[in-house]
Design a protein around this motif. Structure first.
Motif, PDB file in Angstrom:
ATOM      1  N   ALA A 188     -45.949  59.675  38.887  1.00 44.95           N
ATOM      2  CA  ALA A 188     -45.933  60.249  37.530  1.00 44.95           C
ATOM      3  C   ALA A 188     -44.539  60.784  37.217  1.00 44.95           C
ATOM      4  CB  ALA A 188     -46.957  61.375  37.422  1.00 44.95           C
ATOM      5  N   LYS A 189     -44.143  60.668  35.964  1.00 40.35           N
ATOM      6  CA  LYS A 189     -42.789  61.088  35.598  1.00 40.35           C
ATOM      7  C   LYS A 189     -42.583  62.588  35.831  1.00 40.35           C
ATOM      8  CE  LYS A 189     -40.299  57.561  33.956  1.00 40.35           C
ATOM      9  NZ  LYS A 189     -40.846  56.519  34.812  1.00 40.35           N
ATOM     10  N   ASN A 190     -43.680  63.388  35.765  1.00 40.22           N
ATOM     11  CA  ASN A 190     -43.494  64.838  35.929  1.00 40.22           C
ATOM     12  C   ASN A 190     -43.344  65.251  37.393  1.00 40.22           C
ATOM     13  OD1 ASN A 190     -46.105  64.546  36.795  1.00 40.22           O
ATOM     14  ND2 ASN A 190     -46.966  66.153  35.499  1.00 40.22           N
ATOM     15  N   LEU A 205     -35.285  61.705  27.505  1.00 39.30           N
ATOM     16  CA  LEU A 205     -36.734  61.901  27.374  1.00 39.30           C
ATOM     17  C   LEU A 205     -37.436  60.711  27.999  1.00 39.30           C
ATOM     18  CD1 LEU A 205     -37.668  63.270  23.827  1.00 39.30           C
ATOM     19  CD2 LEU A 205     -37.478  64.512  25.976  1.00 39.30           C
ATOM     20  N   LYS A 206     -38.424  61.012  28.849  1.00 42.91           N
ATOM     21  CA  LYS A 206     -39.135  59.937  29.547  1.00 42.91           C
ATOM     22  C   LYS A 206     -40.621  60.056  29.312  1.00 42.91           C
ATOM     23  CE  LYS A 206     -35.896  60.282  33.376  1.00 42.91           C
ATOM     24  NZ  LYS A 206     -35.646  59.902  34.755  1.00 42.91           N
ATOM     25  N   GLN A 207     -41.215  58.986  28.889  1.00 41.03           N
ATOM     26  CA  GLN A 207     -42.678  59.002  28.774  1.00 41.03           C
ATOM     27  C   GLN A 207     -43.271  58.492  30.083  1.00 41.03           C
ATOM     28  OE1 GLN A 207     -45.056  56.112  27.771  1.00 41.03           O
ATOM     29  NE2 GLN A 207     -43.641  54.880  28.966  1.00 41.03           N
ATOM     30  N   THR A 242     -39.172  49.962  33.805  1.00 44.18           N
ATOM     31  CA  THR A 242     -37.947  49.200  33.494  1.00 44.18           C
ATOM     32  C   THR A 242     -37.272  49.707  32.204  1.00 44.18           C
ATOM     33  OG1 THR A 242     -39.170  47.443  32.326  1.00 44.18           O
ATOM     34  CG2 THR A 242     -38.715  47.102  34.659  1.00 44.18           C
ATOM     35  N   GLY A 243     -37.218  51.016  32.120  1.00 43.79           N
ATOM     36  CA  GLY A 243     -36.442  51.627  31.051  1.00 43.79           C
ATOM     37  C   GLY A 243     -37.110  51.644  29.686  1.00 43.79           C
ATOM     38  N   GLU A 244     -38.307  51.080  29.618  1.00 45.06           N
ATOM     39  CA  GLU A 244     -38.992  51.063  28.332  1.00 45.06           C
ATOM     40  C   GLU A 244     -39.423  52.479  27.962  1.00 45.06           C
ATOM     41  OE1 GLU A 244     -42.344  48.170  26.661  1.00 45.06           O
ATOM     42  OE2 GLU A 244     -41.491  47.576  28.586  1.00 45.06           O
ATOM     43  N   ALA A 274     -24.125  51.732  27.489  1.00 41.76           N
ATOM     44  CA  ALA A 274     -25.033  51.437  28.602  1.00 41.76           C
ATOM     45  C   ALA A 274     -25.215  52.633  29.537  1.00 41.76           C
ATOM     46  CB  ALA A 274     -24.504  50.247  29.385  1.00 41.76           C
ATOM     47  N   PHE A 275     -26.451  52.962  29.832  1.00 44.83           N
ATOM     48  CA  PHE A 275     -26.739  53.971  30.863  1.00 44.83           C
ATOM     49  C   PHE A 275     -27.907  53.524  31.734  1.00 44.83           C
ATOM     50  CE2 PHE A 275     -30.655  56.397  29.672  1.00 44.83           C
ATOM     51  CZ  PHE A 275     -30.963  55.720  28.491  1.00 44.83           C
ATOM     52  N   SER A 276     -28.462  52.356  31.435  1.00 40.00           N
ATOM     53  CA  SER A 276     -29.654  51.917  32.142  1.00 40.00           C
ATOM     54  C   SER A 276     -29.299  51.199  33.439  1.00 40.00           C
ATOM     55  CB  SER A 276     -30.454  50.968  31.255  1.00 40.00           C
ATOM     56  OG  SER A 276     -31.567  50.512  31.985  1.00 40.00           O
ATOM     57  N   GLY A 279     -33.927  61.373  39.903  1.00 39.79           N
ATOM     58  CA  GLY A 279     -34.320  60.975  38.548  1.00 39.79           C
ATOM     59  C   GLY A 279     -35.776  60.571  38.447  1.00 39.79           C
ATOM     60  N   GLU A 280     -36.263  59.879  39.449  1.00 39.04           N
ATOM     61  CA  GLU A 280     -37.691  59.541  39.467  1.00 39.04           C
ATOM     62  C   GLU A 280     -38.111  59.039  40.840  1.00 39.04           C
ATOM     63  OE1 GLU A 280     -39.472  56.317  37.365  1.00 39.04           O
ATOM     64  OE2 GLU A 280     -37.905  54.890  37.864  1.00 39.04           O
ATOM     65  N   ILE A 281     -39.429  59.054  41.040  1.00 37.73           N
ATOM     66  CA  ILE A 281     -40.039  58.501  42.247  1.00 37.73           C
ATOM     67  C   ILE A 281     -40.951  57.365  41.787  1.00 37.73           C
ATOM     68  CG2 ILE A 281     -41.719  58.975  44.085  1.00 37.73           C
ATOM     69  CD1 ILE A 281     -40.693  61.849  44.203  1.00 37.73           C
TER      70      ILE A 281
END
Ligand SMILES: Nc1ncnc2c1ncn2[C@@H]1O[C@H](COP(=O)(O)OP(=O)(O)O)[C@@H](O)[C@H]1O
Ligand SMILES: [Mg+2]
Length: 275
Positions: free
Chosen positions: A24-26, A65-67, A72-74, A167-169, A233-235
């Motif tokens: 989960a993003k959180n 902001l991440k949902q 893949t960056g969507e 670009a940052f992705s 940044g994420e798992i």
């Protein structure tokens, strides 16, 4: 269905709840207070929380902001004020924003009010949430993914975003370049990450550590010491690209066999299943 199977004595690798929690993003917000995430990281579960707090975050600087769903960056947005110097006090709802989506680094312009309303879709449903974290500009040097087998770093992937202006992705489809390294090339990061595993495990609910998972780091500069520091940044803990790391299959098979042995000692249902 997976939860039911596990409840009936079948070993889940990982347990489905662990997979959901780690992925989960959180999860990064749950690690707040540790050295590998920023202090100003927030999760919004409702429109009211988003509307109340996000303008305050934006006042501090560029945000990401991440949902929760998608990958893949969507629907991962870098959000910046077009004229940050224009506002002395609170950021008004008609402030113009420049938005860049990590999927393909395309940019859009929206006013804050419209963007907040656009984000409502990310808050819908059971797992709806939006994570708000500072934009780490050293992403242009690359995102560093460690591929974990339980508590050990097995492989490192250095992902360098495309060199175009916005670009940052670090996702492949956006034009980022990938380089695969052995853990020996990244001793500091490996030491940091392996040392953090017990804390990550505890903060994320004390599940058994997933069999295969990844953690993505971005470099930042420590304001006090001027030294480099790694920020998580994420798992990812589901659909991790094992197919691209076939050389690790022996290690993974060994780990699974060890687990089965350990499990048959404590779980009598499992013993019957392995006959
Ligand atoms: N805080 C951040 N600062 C800079 N770039 C970021 C940040 N968070 C994410 N990114 C960039 O956005 C990309 C996608 O974000 P990520 O959280 O990995 O979501 P997902 O891979 O699930 O789409 C990352 O690969 C990275 O290039
Ligand atoms: Mg990612």
């Amino acid at each position: 269905m997976l939860r039911e199977l596990v409840a009936n004595g079948i070993e889940g690798l990982p347990h489905p709840d662990a997979m959901v929690t780690y992925g989960a993003k959180n999860s990064i917000e749950r690690l707040k207070g540790t050295a590998i995430v920023p202090d100003d990281i927030y999760t919004y579960y409702s429109f009211d929380e988003l509307k109340e707090h996000f303008p305050k975050s934006l006042k501090k600087g560029v945000r990401v902001l991440k949902q929760n769903r998608g990958s893949t960056g969507e629907r991962i947005w870098r959000v910046e004020l077009k004229n940050p110097k224009k506002y002395q006090g609170a950021i008004p709802l008609d402030a113009e924003l420049k938005l860049t989506e990590a999927k393909d680094n395309h940019t859009e312009t929206k006013i804050l009010q419209d963007f907040l309303e656009f984000c409502i879709q990310y808050l819908e449903g059971n797992s709806g949430m939006i994570v708000d974290m500072p934009f780490l500009e050293r992403i242009k040097e690359g995102e560093i993914r460690i591929l974990m087998l339980r508590d050990k770093v097995m492989n490192v992937v250095h992902k360098k975003p495309a060199s175009s202006k916005d670009a940052f992705s670090a996702t492949l489809f956006s034009g980022a370049k990938y380089r695969y390294d052995t853990p020996e090339k990244w001793p500091d990061l490996v030491q940091l990450a392996e040392g953090m595993v017990p804390i990550i495990r505890e903060k994320l609910g004390n599940y058994d550590i997933p069999l295969i998972w990844t953690a993505d780091f971005i470099l930042d500069t420590d304001k006090k010491t001027g030294k480099d520091k790694y920020i998580l940044g994420e798992i990812n803990a589901s659909c991790v690209g094992f197919s691209t790391h076939l050389e690790l299959s022996d290690n993974i098979a060994d780990e699974v066999l060890d687990l089965m042995d350990a499990e048959s000692v404590v779980n009598n249902k499992w013993g019957a299943f392995t006959k």
